[in-house]
Design a protein around this motif. Structure first.
Motif, short mmCIF file in Angstrom:
data_model
loop_
_atom_site.label_atom_id
_atom_site.label_comp_id
_atom_site.label_asym_id
_atom_site.label_seq_id
_atom_site.Cartn_x
_atom_site.Cartn_y
_atom_site.Cartn_z
N THR A 30 -0.90 4.09 8.32
CA THR A 30 -1.10 4.05 6.87
C THR A 30 -2.55 4.29 6.50
OG1 THR A 30 0.77 2.56 6.51
CG2 THR A 30 -0.92 2.60 4.82
N THR A 37 -6.27 11.18 2.37
CA THR A 37 -6.02 11.60 0.99
C THR A 37 -7.07 11.07 0.02
OG1 THR A 37 -4.58 9.68 0.64
CG2 THR A 37 -3.54 11.73 1.39
N LYS A 51 -4.12 7.25 4.16
CA LYS A 51 -4.81 6.94 2.92
C LYS A 51 -6.28 7.39 2.95
CE LYS A 51 -1.12 5.09 1.30
NZ LYS A 51 -0.32 5.83 0.30
N GLU A 60 -7.45 7.95 -0.86
CA GLU A 60 -7.00 6.76 -1.58
C GLU A 60 -7.73 5.50 -1.09
OE1 GLU A 60 -2.63 6.47 -2.16
OE2 GLU A 60 -2.58 8.39 -1.11
N SER A 104 5.14 5.75 6.93
CA SER A 104 3.84 5.88 7.59
C SER A 104 3.92 6.55 8.96
CB SER A 104 3.18 4.51 7.74
OG SER A 104 3.99 3.66 8.51
N LEU A 128 0.82 -1.20 0.00
CA LEU A 128 0.00 0.00 0.00
C LEU A 128 0.86 1.27 0.00
CD1 LEU A 128 -2.93 0.96 0.05
CD2 LEU A 128 -2.80 1.03 2.53
N ASN A 129 2.00 1.22 0.68
CA ASN A 129 2.89 2.38 0.74
C ASN A 129 3.88 2.41 -0.42
OD1 ASN A 129 2.43 4.01 3.30
ND2 ASN A 129 2.52 1.94 4.16
#
Length: 514
Positions: A465, A472, A469, A474, A169, A156-157
């Protein structure tokens, strides 16, 4: 024994623990070099055959192998290979069966031989094996989930290492915590290995006719084995000569497990058995029933801490994910489920057979309970001792380069590496002289460091994380995402609790409540 068999038969990880519907399946790749996975001496010969200098000098970024097969860079992060390759040589990725076998090799090791003493720490009742096996299953399931979690947060990162996932993170200021924990966990592993070498070979040499009694004494075994065997191995410029011993660790553990089961079934150490009178009274079976021995006590956290060490392989999670052929999280879940199921069953089996043989008298290294006259036990000591000796440098190099990295020595000279090797070997050997209980080292390391690496760090990375996310846009904050964040907050709290209580109980048992 019936209870053990029944409990072992039920050792299946819940599929739900490894299935995730949240949108965390982003793949990633990168041009980073790596060093192959290994436990003890499990290093593929094709990789080592071209190694002319220590692996830490082969890459632009220094790499060193540590227990569990992680590769720690100069920055202390753990590297993964390029996507779609197995060992950086252009081969296709690993199949599920190959990855499963490699992960089992990473997890299954000599540490399992301390588990019977973990049960004996809190009870001498044969029925105590029931909660012990339940704990093994629970810890195995939680460890499996956290293993997969590390791969997911790296994906994911869009990073390639465990350490980079923390840095991206959580933040750079605390990024040193991951490599520090892994380095000192490796230090604990080497200390445990030195204790096992001392116990195994002092027993072997002591029972060898004509061998000088002075050299067979435990302290002297540590001194001359370290000076004449371990030091030269740790100073090797190539680890290629160690490749033939790559499977010795797992084969030795499997053989030892079979011998432990055989000695339980044939009653050799039970009252009236062949070897009952051949061992000291303090080593003879101590099994009580009824109210004379409770099923549980606070000392159960000694076993919990040992299990944290036994299941550790988590610094390799990103590596196993990126090496999978046509990788996906569901495919990784299958690898993790199969591997952790097998290791959970193996742990429960060896723990159960060892405990049902010696009960509360089980030693930190269960082989110490067996008579020197027992030929099969001698073979076990030789197999385990040899596997650890030849795998020692692959673990030790992780300490050396981890320490140098933490001290800011990014490109140490040969002289610096040599001096560091001598100092660290001296420290480890000195500790092995005074710390005779390998179970204490395993449980304390598992409590303080294993809890961080397996539970606390992955959960914190996931929580941070997901917050980023979601902020943002995401990731959509669905009820499933909220539940998993809440779950990881609970895992963080559990990890802290296990670290504090486990370390406290381990110290109390070793030094105060003897």
């Amino acid at each position: 024994m019936k209870a053990t068999a029944a409990a072992t038969a039920m050792l299946l990880l819940p599929q739900a623990a490894l299935s995730h519907s949240s949108p965390l399946y982003t793949s990633f790749s990168g041009p980073r070099a790596h060093f192959p996975a290994t436990f003890l001496a499990t290093v593929p010969s094709h990789t080592l055959s071209n190694t002319k200098r220590p692996p830490i000098l082969n890459q632009r970024r220094r790499v060193a192998v540590i227990r569990g097969g992680a590769a720690v860079t100069a920055e202390g992060s753990f590297q993964v290979p390029p996507a779609g390759t197995e060992s950086g040589d252009g081969n296709k990725g690993s199949s599920v069966s190959t990855a499963t076998f490699n992960l089992i090799k990473n997890i299954l090791g000599a540490g399992v031989l301390s588990l019977p003493s973990g049960v004996g720490a809190f009870s001498s009742n044969p029925m105590a094996l029931v909660p012990a096996v339940a704990l093994t299953m629970g810890m195995g399931s939680l460890s499996a989930y956290c293993f997969t979690l590390i791969a997911r947060v790296c994906a994911l990162n869009k990073v390639e290492t465990y350490g980079e996932a923390w840095e991206k993170s959580v933040g750079k200021k605390t990024a040193w915590m991951v490599p520090a924990a892994c380095t000192f966990k490796t230090f604990c592993a080497c200390t445990a290995f030195s204790i096992i070498i001392a116990d195994s070979f002092s027993s072997l040499f002591g029972a060898t006719p004509g061998f000088p009694a002075l050299l067979a004494q435990r302290t002297n075994v540590i001194v001359w084995m370290t000076s004449l065997v371990l030091l030269p191995l740790c100073m090797l410029k190539s680890f290629a000569p160690l490749a033939p011993f790559s499977l010795l660790g797992i084969l030795g553990t499997v053989f030892t497990g079979a011998v432990i089961a055989l000695r339980l079934l044939d009653g050799s150490y039970a009252p009236g058995g062949q070897f009952h009178e051949a061992i000291a009274a303090s080593l003879r079976p101590s099994l009580l029933s009824g109210s004379s021995s409770p099923l549980l006590s606070p000392m159960v956290f000694v076993l919990v801490s040992m299990l944290s060490t036994s299941f550790i392989a988590h610094y390799n999670a990103p590596k196993f994910y990126t090496e999978l052929e046509n990788r996906s999280i569901p495919k990784l879940n299958k690898v993790v489920q199969n591997s952790f199921n097998f290791c959970t069953a193996a742990f429960a089996f060896i723990m159960g057979c060892g405990y049902l043989t010696f009960g509360g008298a089980s030693q930190g290294l269960i082989l110490n309970n067996y008579a020197e006259q027992d030929v099969l036990a001698k073979m076990c000591r030789l197999a385990i001792g040899a596997s650890i000796v030849f795998g020692y440098p692959l673990t030790f190099v992780g300490i050396r380069d981890g320490v140098l990295s933490l001290l800011g020595r990014k490109a140490p000279s040969t002289r610096t590496q040599t001096v560091t090797t001598l100092v660290l070997l001296a420290v480890v050997s000195t500790l092995a002289v005074f710390l005779r209980d390998v179970g204490f080292v395993v449980s304390l390391g598992g409590a303080l460091l294993g809890s961080c690496i397996i539970y606390i760090f992955p959960a914190i990375i996931f929580i941070k994380t997901m917050a980023q996310k979601v902020a943002t846009g995401e990731v959509v904050e669905t009820p499933a995402v909220k539940r998993e964040v809440l779950l990881n907050k609970g895992i963080t709290a559990l990890g802290v609790l296990l670290a504090i209580i486990g370390a406290t109980v381990s110290v109390l048992k070793a030094f105060i409540l003897k």
